[in-house]
Design an enzyme around this catalytic site. Structure first.
Site, PDB file in Angstrom:
ATOM      1  N   LYS B  67      42.677  44.358  49.136  1.00  0.00           N
ATOM      2  CA  LYS B  67      41.501  43.692  48.560  1.00  0.00           C
ATOM      3  C   LYS B  67      40.824  42.846  49.638  1.00  0.00           C
ATOM      4  O   LYS B  67      41.504  42.246  50.476  1.00  0.00           O
ATOM      5  CB  LYS B  67      41.976  42.818  47.398  1.00  0.00           C
ATOM      6  CG  LYS B  67      40.892  42.245  46.503  1.00  0.00           C
ATOM      7  CD  LYS B  67      41.540  41.554  45.291  1.00  0.00           C
ATOM      8  CE  LYS B  67      40.518  40.875  44.387  1.00  0.00           C
ATOM      9  NZ  LYS B  67      41.156  40.232  43.210  1.00  0.00           N
ATOM     10  N   SER B 142      39.016  41.169  38.858  1.00  0.00           N
ATOM     11  CA  SER B 142      38.211  41.244  40.056  1.00  0.00           C
ATOM     12  C   SER B 142      38.727  42.261  41.074  1.00  0.00           C
ATOM     13  O   SER B 142      37.980  42.652  41.970  1.00  0.00           O
ATOM     14  CB  SER B 142      38.165  39.863  40.726  1.00  0.00           C
ATOM     15  OG  SER B 142      39.462  39.478  41.138  1.00  0.00           O
ATOM     16  N   SER B 166      43.168  39.646  36.915  1.00  0.00           N
ATOM     17  CA  SER B 166      42.383  40.392  37.902  1.00  0.00           C
ATOM     18  C   SER B 166      43.055  41.628  38.495  1.00  0.00           C
ATOM     19  O   SER B 166      42.406  42.423  39.163  1.00  0.00           O
ATOM     20  CB  SER B 166      41.942  39.476  39.044  1.00  0.00           C
ATOM     21  OG  SER B 166      40.792  38.767  38.662  1.00  0.00           O
TER      22      SER B 166
END
Lengths: 477, 484, 96
Positions: B67, B142, B166
């Site tokens: 990420k 996210s 997330s």
């Protein structure tokens, strides 16, 4: 006349190898940005890791300042935006400081004054800014250095008290070994809050704040100037404005900004530093290491019969005081004080060394003091030997032994020597006997010392010389 | 040919020298580039194959994605925000260091909701991430790109972060496994902080075992993160332990069908109850418990309150002074003001103002501290249940991924308990894993299993058993006409 | 409802500004969250609960030993800004 009310917030950089929340070096340097870790720069993704030594030193100081210590260590964030604060928040202590309450007793003009404290908390220093005419430069070396803030109650009533308190705090930091507290390196700085009130007032007057003053004499100047300035305002019936002022080189203070509404720092507990307990074990360790403090030693020395000046000199530095106490454990106090306040301290000053770097150990000094106090050697002699020992890095007691420098105190031995000298210098004896020339006495003392290799006890010799000359005078009649 | 293969499968073909890790990297890179325009999973796709050769780790030579809110020395790291659009870190996140040391091969940095503050995958500065199962739908966030990259079969695993849900929510929406371990099991050093007391690092993969394999490599105490813990238990070794008699509970107030009318939600719940029956057949004891609805309804506002407050502070370093685009102006305040005004999107700013308000002196007691108190009440309640039960099982969401038309990040009073319970795992730092268990309206939906703190071995063990009965192990979206 | 000018003031204190319409959205969001927080305040005996900061009691916490370990080179410190003079970060003059 107004009553002066002063509160001091003293910041002191703690002496550690690494920073408070990062493993970058905590070291004063003029080369910019060489002691900076990711944490100190506030880079995305960084996490603070609290320094055990800084926490210990903070607790240790709080203990010495008689504060109430917390049951656990936690930190808080103080949020604000400023060029010298890269994370946008400072890690400090708000919920549970390392010390609450507490006090420091200081001696002001011979009287003990108790300065009570609000709290003692551990935080981190900011980056430093260098100002140029058109821009400023940021150096992050100072960012994250452990900083202890000691907040006094508004209980200080004069510039004298304020400066004395600062000096004693600095001595305390040095005593405890928690900081070098060099104000010229900015390692010790203070914020001064000062207000004036009428003797009959029940509420404090309007507070003026002066931030980040390094030198103690500037603290004095700022306070004295503010007392004068605020008194004049109040005399004229004018109001003191609540504001921040700064002290300039001319010793006057100038307004920086008026206080708008108080900044809300939005404190909350730092979630990245889980609480760690303050264990009984740790408290015991700290307590066991807590030295007897300056004021207590000073009072002890006064009780031993030292003058205020000597007591103050010998209690100011912990190592000097420890050394002194080791000597007087075995040896005569007065003679030791004499050696300490003259030979030893002047040597330290001259060589710019600390007492533990001095070749002469307390045991060595003790030996010399004993010889002097027993009258085996003269004080002068003792000092001369001591200087020689320092020069040559030798044990003074060995030097004394080697040179056979024990004092001749035997009166018959001295009389015999003196008689032989007088016999060899009959002209000088004559001058005394016939012309009453008193300088003959000094001549014979000199000769006696010379002939005895400076081993003759000078006081005794002088006595015997005077007696012998009188005897010869009377005999001649 | 190797698209969609698991870590174990890739290990075998690497060890038999049927393929080299460089070839695997090139394939993954090709897939990543091929899907980039349509699905937008990546901020950065690596040009060059790089591997630490001296490693005997199980993941040596295996491609993965990270990420884009993990600090990677020398590699652009944007947190999907304009305020960091050119930021190239000078240090490595612990997790990246560990993966590299193990010989993992980084394929790219994945898109997230700006600064990880969102649950849709639609707020990144480089655009919207699209769901591999239906381009008209969102991935959730996210960790949007990390979920999509795994669901597209580009990489066998990716790393995400999870502050409210997330990892586990996008895993549900994208039909992959999303695992958030116990708080402190994996170091957060180098993870761009959103809300530090809730932030977790975790793994997305296509089966439970792969998540266990990766976690065994990246877990453990880190001197750079004080909240990390030693964890000596091997997660892979426990996967096949017998689960007979293990007790699971589900919460009546969340799963009671009578409160829902949406047909997809009802289908999800029907399938959920069917799954529970199958779990019982496996040997689990599954029971319904009841929790005060007021407490459950407090989960979302409590999460918003705490996370926004911490986020406001955590992102105060983004001023464009020591890094990031420099703002214009004649004073330090002006340049900070300009950089932040231009650098943050509207949503982020709204969250920051909210967070700052919550922390203001006059509101702190009623807002921030009350939220912290509710957090304790909720965690205490769950821990009390964990005395009797080994885990909590709930649908990860009440349906498949919403379409972009339905999605909004605006705070609304209309929210469903079924969509907002995963933050409980963050409140208490509980290990929590989502695995795909059904399809509704042709979109995957996950089931979530959450357990006691440090019981990660048991949680993965139970999830592994349940995975064997869902029929959705190792799935990925086979879209795309590409042969690698 | 919270006044828009107040919201603007809060935003400005966080060093940014927003569009007018954005403040309106924010006003609505404040309504929602404050109403929900009001409900939380009504949970019985809430004020007696100790606020929770850490997800669980971590017995495995060690303070860091005081040793110098990792830190950055000057180059790394300055790597992300082109505004530099004499190895320091340059900013507009800070008026104290």
């Amino acid at each position: 006349m107004y009553k002066v009310v002063i509160g001091l917030e003293v910041h002191c950089e703690l002496e550690t190898k690494s920073k408070n929340f990062s493993s970058a070096p905590n070291q004063f340097t003029k080369i910019p940005n060489i002691n900076v870790g990711t944490v100190d720069l506030g880079l995305p993704g960084i996490l603070p890791v609290a320094n055990k030594e800084a926490v210990k030193k903070a607790l240790f100081t709080s203990m010495a300042l008689n504060c109430k210590l917390p049951d656990e260590i936690i930190f808080d964030r103080k949020n604000y935006y400023y060029a010298d604060l890269p994370k946008g928040y400072q890690i400090t202590q708000n919920t549970k400081p390392v010390g609450v309450g507490g006090y420091l007793d200081v001696l002001v003009n011979g009287e003990v004054k108790r300065i009570t404290l609000h709290d003692v908390h551990l935080e981190e220093d900011t980056a430093s800014l260098e100002h140029h005419p058109n821009y400023s430069l940021i150096d992050y070396n100072r960012s994250g250095i452990p900083l202890l803030e000691i907040v006094s109650d508004p209980c200080i009533e004069s510039a004298d008290e304020a400066v004395r308190y600062l000096e004693d705090l600095r001595d305390l930091f040095l005593y405890l070994g928690v900081s070098e507290a060099k104000s010229n390196y900015g390692q010790m700085r203070c914020d001064v809050n000062i207000s004036l009130m009428k003797e009959t007032d029940t509420e404090l007057g309007t507070k003026v704040e002066m931030k980040n003053i390094n030198a103690f004499n500037n603290v004095r100047a700022a306070i004295e100037y503010e007392i004068k300035r605020q008194s004049e305002l109040l005399d004229k019936g004018e109001k003191v404005v609540q504001e921040t002022r700064r002290i300039a080189e001319d010793g006057k203070t100038y307004s920086m900004r008026e206080k708008v509404d108080a900044v809300d720092y939005k404190y909350f507990v730092e979630p990245n530093i889980p609480s760690t307990p303050v264990t009984d074990e740790l408290l015991k360790e700290l307590k066991d290491n807590l030295p007897e403090l300056k004021l207590s030693r000073y009072q002890k020395y006064i009780d031993l019969g030292l003058s205020e000046e000597d007591a103050s000199t010998l209690s100011k530095d912990r190592k000097v005081s420890d050394y002194f106490e080791r000597v007087i454990e075995k040896s005569d106090v007065n003679t030791t004080v004499n050696f300490m306040t003259t030979s030893i301290l002047s040597t330290l000053n001259k060589l710019e060394i600390s007492i533990d770097e001095l070749f002469i150990t307390s045991d060595m000094l003790s030996g010399v003091v004993d010889l002097v106090s027993k009258g085996d050697i003269s004080l002068d002699h003792g000092k001369k030997i001591l200087y020689q020992a320092i020069d040559e890095s030798k044990d003074p007691n060995e030097l004394i032994k080697k040179a056979g420098l024990h004092q001749i105190n035997d009166e018959e031995e001295l009389l015999e020597l003196i008689k032989s000298i007088m016999d060899e210098n009959s002209e000088v004896v004559r001058q005394y006997v016939e012309d009453g020339n008193m300088s003959a006495i000094n001549f014979f003392i000199g000769q006696t010392m010379k002939k005895s290799n400076r081993q003759a006890n000078p006081n005794k010799s002088k006595e015997i010389i005077a007696k012998e000359l009188e005897r010869r005078k009377n005999d001649g009649k | 040919m190797y698209r969609g293969k698991s870590i174990t499968e890739l290990r075998e073909v690497l060890d038999s020298e049927e393929v080299t890790s460089e070839e695997l990297f090139e394939d993954a890179k090709k897939l990543a580039n091929y899907f980039q325009e349509d699905y937008n999973s990546f901020v950065t796709i690596m040009d060059d194959y790089k591997i630490k050769r001296r490693s005997d780790s199980f993941i040596k030579g295996i491609p993965y994605a990270l990420k884009d809110n993990f600090s990677t020395n020398g590699i652009l790291t944007t947190s999907s925000s304009n305020i960091l659009k050119d930021y190239v870190p000078v240090y490595d996140a612990t997790i990246y260091k560990k993966l590299r040391k193990a010989g993992g091969v980084l394929v790219g940095k994945t898109v997230l909701d700006e600064l990880a503050m969102g649950g849709t995958g639609t707020t990144a500065h480089t655009g919207v991430v699209k769901n591999p199962w239906d381009m008209m739908r969102m991935t959730g966030g996210s960790s949007a790109g990390s979920a999509a990259a795994v669901a597209l079969g580009i990489v066998p695993f990716s790393i995400g972060s999870d502050t409210g849900d997330s990892i586990r929510k996008p895993a549900s929406f994208c039909g992959v496994v999303g695992y958030k371990p116990t708080y402190g099991l994996i170091s957060r050093y180098g993870l761009f902080a959103f809300a530090s007391s809730l932030d977790h690092v975790g793994v997305l993969s296509r089966n439970v075992k792969d998540s266990a394999i990766v976690t065994d490599i990246i877990k453990g105490k880190d001197i750079n993160d004080m909240v990390t813990i030693n964890y000596d238990k091997n997660l892979v070794d426990s996967l096949d332990n017998d689960i007979k008699g293990k007790k699971l509970f589900y919460i009546k107030e969340i799963c009671d069908k009578s409160q829902y009318i949406d047909k997809n939600t009802l289908k999800v719940l029907d399938d959920f109850y069917k799954l529970l029956d199958k779990c019982r057949e496996l040997g689990f004891i599954v029971e319904e418990v009841s929790i005060d609805k007021a407490l459950l309804e407090a989960v979302y506002p409590t999460y918003m309150t705490i996370s926004c407050a911490e986020a406001t502070s955590n992102n105060s370093n983004l001023t464009g002074i020591q890094f990031g685009p420099r703002g214009e102006g004649n004073s330090v305040e002006e340049i900070m003001f300009d950089a932040r005004t231009k650098g943050f999107s509207e949503l982020i700013k709204r969250r920051f103002v909210l967070g700052s308000y919550i922390l203001q002196k006059e509101n702190q007691e009623k807002l921030f501290l009350n939220a912290c108190r509710v957090r304790r009440l909720i965690v205490d309640k769950i821990n009390e249940l964990f005395k009797d039960y080994d885990g909590m099982i709930l649908p990860a969401s009440g349906g498949g991924a919403p379409t972009f038309k339905e999605s909004s990040e605006k705070l609304s009073s209309k929210y469903l308990l079924l969509e907002n319970h995963l933050a409980i795992g963050n409140f208490g730092g509980f290990p929590s894993i989502t695995i795909p268990f059904t399809f509704s309206d042709e979109m995957p939906v996950g089931v979530n299993i959450t357990g006691r703190v440090k019981d990660d071995d048991l949680v993965l063990n139970m999830a592994n058993k349940i995975e064997s009965i869902t029929g959705y192990k190792d799935i990925y979206s086979k879209v795309g006409d590409i042969d690698v | 409802m919270i006044d828009k000018s107040k919201l603007k003031d809060y935003a400005n204190k966080l060093m940014f500004d927003m569009e007018d319409s954005e403040y309106e959205t924010l006003q609505e969001e404040f309504e929602v969250i404050l109403k929900q927080m009001d409900l939380i305040g009504k949970i019985p005996n809430i004020s007696e609960v100790e606020p929770m900061t850490f997800p669980y009691k971590n017995e495995d916490v060690n303070l860091r030993e005081d040793e110098v370990k990792d830190y950055l080179t000057v180059g790394e410190v300055l790597d992300n800004t082109k505004y530099q003079v004499n190895d320091q970060v340059k900013v507009p003059k800070v008026v104290e």
